[in-house]
Design a protein around this motif. Sequence first.
Motif, short mmCIF file in Angstrom:
data_model
loop_
_atom_site.label_atom_id
_atom_site.label_comp_id
_atom_site.label_asym_id
_atom_site.label_seq_id
_atom_site.Cartn_x
_atom_site.Cartn_y
_atom_site.Cartn_z
N GLN A 107 -4.68 100.82 74.20
CA GLN A 107 -4.66 99.58 73.42
C GLN A 107 -5.62 98.54 73.97
N LYS A 108 -6.20 98.81 75.14
CA LYS A 108 -7.02 97.78 75.79
C LYS A 108 -8.49 98.10 75.62
N VAL A 109 -9.25 97.08 75.24
CA VAL A 109 -10.69 97.21 75.09
C VAL A 109 -11.34 97.04 76.45
N ARG A 110 -12.26 97.92 76.80
CA ARG A 110 -12.94 97.88 78.09
C ARG A 110 -14.41 97.51 77.87
N ALA A 111 -14.96 96.72 78.73
CA ALA A 111 -16.38 96.37 78.67
C ALA A 111 -17.17 97.41 79.44
N LEU A 112 -18.32 97.79 78.88
CA LEU A 112 -19.20 98.74 79.55
C LEU A 112 -20.26 97.93 80.29
N SER A 113 -20.03 97.77 81.61
CA SER A 113 -20.87 96.87 82.39
C SER A 113 -22.31 97.36 82.49
N ARG A 114 -22.50 98.67 82.57
CA ARG A 114 -23.85 99.19 82.72
C ARG A 114 -24.68 99.00 81.45
N TRP A 115 -24.01 98.78 80.33
CA TRP A 115 -24.71 98.65 79.04
C TRP A 115 -25.13 97.20 78.77
N LYS A 116 -24.72 96.31 79.61
CA LYS A 116 -24.96 94.89 79.33
C LYS A 116 -26.45 94.59 79.31
N GLY A 117 -26.84 93.75 78.35
CA GLY A 117 -28.24 93.37 78.22
C GLY A 117 -28.99 94.23 77.20
N HIS A 118 -28.29 95.11 76.53
CA HIS A 118 -28.94 95.98 75.54
C HIS A 118 -28.20 95.85 74.21
N LEU A 119 -28.95 95.53 73.16
CA LEU A 119 -28.37 95.47 71.80
C LEU A 119 -28.44 96.88 71.21
N VAL A 120 -27.25 97.51 71.10
CA VAL A 120 -27.17 98.92 70.67
C VAL A 120 -27.36 99.01 69.16
N GLU A 121 -28.34 99.84 68.75
CA GLU A 121 -28.61 100.05 67.33
C GLU A 121 -28.04 101.40 66.84
N SER A 122 -27.99 102.38 67.69
CA SER A 122 -27.56 103.72 67.24
C SER A 122 -26.98 104.50 68.41
N VAL A 123 -26.15 105.51 68.08
CA VAL A 123 -25.55 106.38 69.09
C VAL A 123 -25.64 107.82 68.58
N GLY A 124 -26.11 108.71 69.46
CA GLY A 124 -26.13 110.14 69.14
C GLY A 124 -25.00 110.82 69.88
N TRP A 125 -23.92 111.15 69.15
CA TRP A 125 -22.74 111.74 69.78
C TRP A 125 -22.99 113.21 70.14
N ASN A 126 -22.29 113.65 71.19
CA ASN A 126 -22.38 115.04 71.63
C ASN A 126 -21.22 115.82 70.99
N LYS A 127 -21.52 116.57 69.92
CA LYS A 127 -20.48 117.31 69.19
C LYS A 127 -20.08 118.62 69.89
N PHE A 128 -20.80 118.96 70.95
CA PHE A 128 -20.59 120.26 71.58
C PHE A 128 -19.77 120.17 72.86
N LEU A 129 -19.90 119.03 73.57
CA LEU A 129 -19.16 118.87 74.82
C LEU A 129 -18.12 117.76 74.75
N GLY A 130 -18.14 116.95 73.69
CA GLY A 130 -17.22 115.82 73.60
C GLY A 130 -15.78 116.25 73.42
N SER A 131 -14.87 115.48 73.99
CA SER A 131 -13.43 115.72 73.84
C SER A 131 -12.76 114.37 73.61
N GLU A 132 -11.43 114.36 73.55
CA GLU A 132 -10.72 113.11 73.28
C GLU A 132 -10.76 112.16 74.47
N THR A 133 -11.04 112.67 75.66
CA THR A 133 -11.06 111.79 76.84
C THR A 133 -12.46 111.64 77.44
N ASN A 134 -13.40 112.45 76.96
CA ASN A 134 -14.74 112.41 77.53
C ASN A 134 -15.75 112.64 76.42
N THR A 135 -16.78 111.78 76.42
CA THR A 135 -17.79 111.91 75.35
C THR A 135 -18.81 112.98 75.66
N GLY A 136 -18.92 113.40 76.92
CA GLY A 136 -20.03 114.25 77.30
C GLY A 136 -21.30 113.43 77.29
#
Length: 951
Positions: A106-135
């Motif tokens: 229920q808690k939103v977490r900040a991604l500190s390493r991503w700070k300073g970047h305006l994210v336009e797109s994400v390429g998800w990993n459909k082959f290694l991703g799971s419910e707890t890890n994106t790969g």
Amino acid sequence: SVHVLSPGYVNARLEKETPIFNKQRIDFAPPEKINSLVVSSNQLCMSLGKDTLLRIDLGKPDEPNQVELGRKDEAKVYKMFLDHTGSHLLIALNTSECLYLNRSVQKVRALSRWKGHLVESVGWNKFLGSETNTGPILVGTAQGQIYEAEISVSEGSLFSTNPDQYFRQVYTLEEESGPAPVCCLEIERGIEGKFFIIATTRKRLFQFVGKVPEGTEQQGFSSIFAMHADHLPSFREFPANLGFSEIAFYTPKLRSNPRSFAWMMGNGVLYGTLDYSRPDSVLSDERVWVYPSDIDITVNKPISIVLTQFHFLLLLPDRVKAVCTLNGQVVFQDLFLEKFGLLTRMIKDPVVQQIWIHTEKVVFRYHVQRESRDVWKMYMNMNKFDLAKEYCKDRPECLDIVLAKEAEHCFQNKRYLDSAKCYALTQNYFEEIALKFIEAKQEEALMEFLIKKLSNLKPSEKTQATLLTTWLTELYLNWLGILEGDPSQRNLYLDTREKFRTFLSSPKNKDCLFNNRTSIYELLASHGDTEHMVYFAVIMQDYERVVAHHCQHDEYDEALNVLSRHRDEKLFYKFSPVLIQHIPKKVVDAWISMGSRLDARNLIPALVNYSQSASTQQINEAIRYMEFCVYQLEETQQAIHNYLLSLYALCRPDSLLSYLEQAGTNPNRIHYDLKYALRLCAEHGHHRACVHIYKVMELYEEAVDLALQVDVDLAKSCADLPEDDEELRKKLWLKIARHVVQEEKDVKKAMACLSSCALLKIEDVLPFFPDFVTIDHFKEAICNSLEDYNKHIEELKREMEEATQSAKRIREDIQEMRNKYGSVEPQEKCAACDFPLLNRPFYLFLCGHMFHYDCLLQAVFPNLPAYKQAKLEDLQKKLAATSQPSKSHHRPKDADTISLGKGQQSREQIKADIDDIVAAECVYCGELMIRSIDKPFIDPQKYEEEMQSWL
């Protein structure tokens, strides 16, 4: 005109169907304006207002989950990204920050390493991703950088760790003016460990291709981007610019990789398929569909794009347009009311394939229903008929339209055979199509059309099948007639002939051709095609016609081959009279090979006609077959044996006598007609055979009379045959003696007859001799006869003495029996009833058993034969009658005494007769007891009654 095939679909009206894209407004009133919305795997997330996040599991829409971002500053949600499992949600803020929310927390977490970047797109990993890890995933920024990152949620950890494992730059995308925003990222895996990464800017579409060694996928994609550090990757560039671009993919059901793509950019939509087998580029069959004329990218440029199997949907501020990817035509347009506000974004759930659109106030959902329903029509208009047929194979009315269009297309392009094949599958009017080929003088195509039409007929359409088969036969015969006269067309003639024979022998046409065989025969005859007439007759198993044809052309060997091959008994019976006149030996061989399947009686007429006009050598063939029937098949039919006899009598008298002797002398086991055989042998002067037949008929006098004309020894053998009739034997021998004395005048032979038959005496023969014969010739015979008489007298004397002695011994035994007695004690009891014996009349047997008279009668009577029972009852009645006193009281004394004497004598005789029956033997020791061993204790007729009495 007669319609051979009535059209079934030509005028069929296509039913009205529901729209392909069916819109549904979601019953949801947001408390604040909707900023952004994402959907994946039935998980919907939307950003409301400044600080609220709403999560809904569409499987349980009544249980929404609300999460607060907890931001105190003026940051706003810029974009949201949800992975394919619906578990990982990235929230990009306009302050160049990024937040992360997992579905299980229920808690939103900040991604500190991503700070300073305006994210336009994400390429998800459909082959290694799971419910707890994106790969390993790829992240595109507004500054053109591509970063590789990984997010992991640790469960049950005591210490809160950062979810972002790492965040490192791997590449920078540039346009001609420098770095450009990374609008879209997609990661796909091909074969043999090859990965394809697609990245887009506003004007360019880049492809990064490379292999990731097996087992190192978790290390990310840095090696692929490193390959392009020194040179640009392959890309497509277009001049116009929307200020952004968006790419959509379509993944069929049951597949993990997308099959096609659509890239919305300034010049239109670049559409193509994805071919993972290509070495350097996954994009294939690319084409650009320009925007519809009412879209001006300077005024109302498209906002979003979604790709389905055959359409891509463009989102405009106030409407949605669906464009067919096959022809670029707008096939659907949905205008939204102003009250809903401007359309903000359109997305598709990549798993469920539902399309979502939202404004700031309202959410809509589109269901795609039977999208391929009209695809056949588009392929048809593009002349891609195979694809068109593929998409309407379960809709016969549409398939008929496609086939008709294909047939017309082939006809216009002079591909007449292909046209005929298609026309045959349609429901168009038969006559129109046939006339079309006739007018074009395309007989070969017409034949192809008729053949296909015939093969598609139902079994019940017999009239149509008859018309088609007859017409095709006529066309084939015409065509063969034309080709046969042209030596240069020899190969074509042979090919056509083979096709015609295949047509005639087709199992599907067999019944139709058989029912219509008379017309086919007439057609073949009218063309003079005897070769195919015979061929067709063989197929129809009309062997009678085939054999008749060979006989008419003096091809007797061929005719016999047909008969032998098909072994039809009726045809053998019909054609044997003709064939045996020309090839008798071969015909008889064929008969013999048929064995018992042929009834020789039906072949006798053929043999009779043949033998009357043939030589002895040819008659031998008839005898050979008859002998086969008699000796090999063991035929017992009288007609067969009689005919063989007639042939023997005509040509083989030696065989005749051996046949008669082999047949035996038992009339019940002889299969020929004795009277017919006798008459036949007599007509041909076969006396020995006649003598044999007389012997079988037991006409011994006739046999001896005829035998005396042939041979005296033969007559002697006949004279001894009546063994049980001495008088007849003597008579027959006298005939022989008379013949010898009077005809042959041979006294010695006559004396030999006396020695051959013991029944003849010299006195029987003497009357046959003439008076001048001296006694010297038969003195010895007379002496022998006298000696025999003397011996006979002595034998009679000896028998008389033996009889006298026997009579004397019998008289002595009788006297002894009269004096024999037995003693009975007073206490003796009856062996049957066990009561005192002396109370009633009784019998005493030598064995010692004693019975009352009535007890013995009761035991003996049931076991007597019926005639003895009747006799005993009759004697008892007579005995009772003699015991009654006389009713007359005035008889004279003398008469009464005489009557009494007679009655007393009669009564004693009756009692003696009764004793002979009843007391002939002891009931316990005699044969009666032995015979009763097999007798059941209970009478079978009374068994049921006795059994019921025991129940």
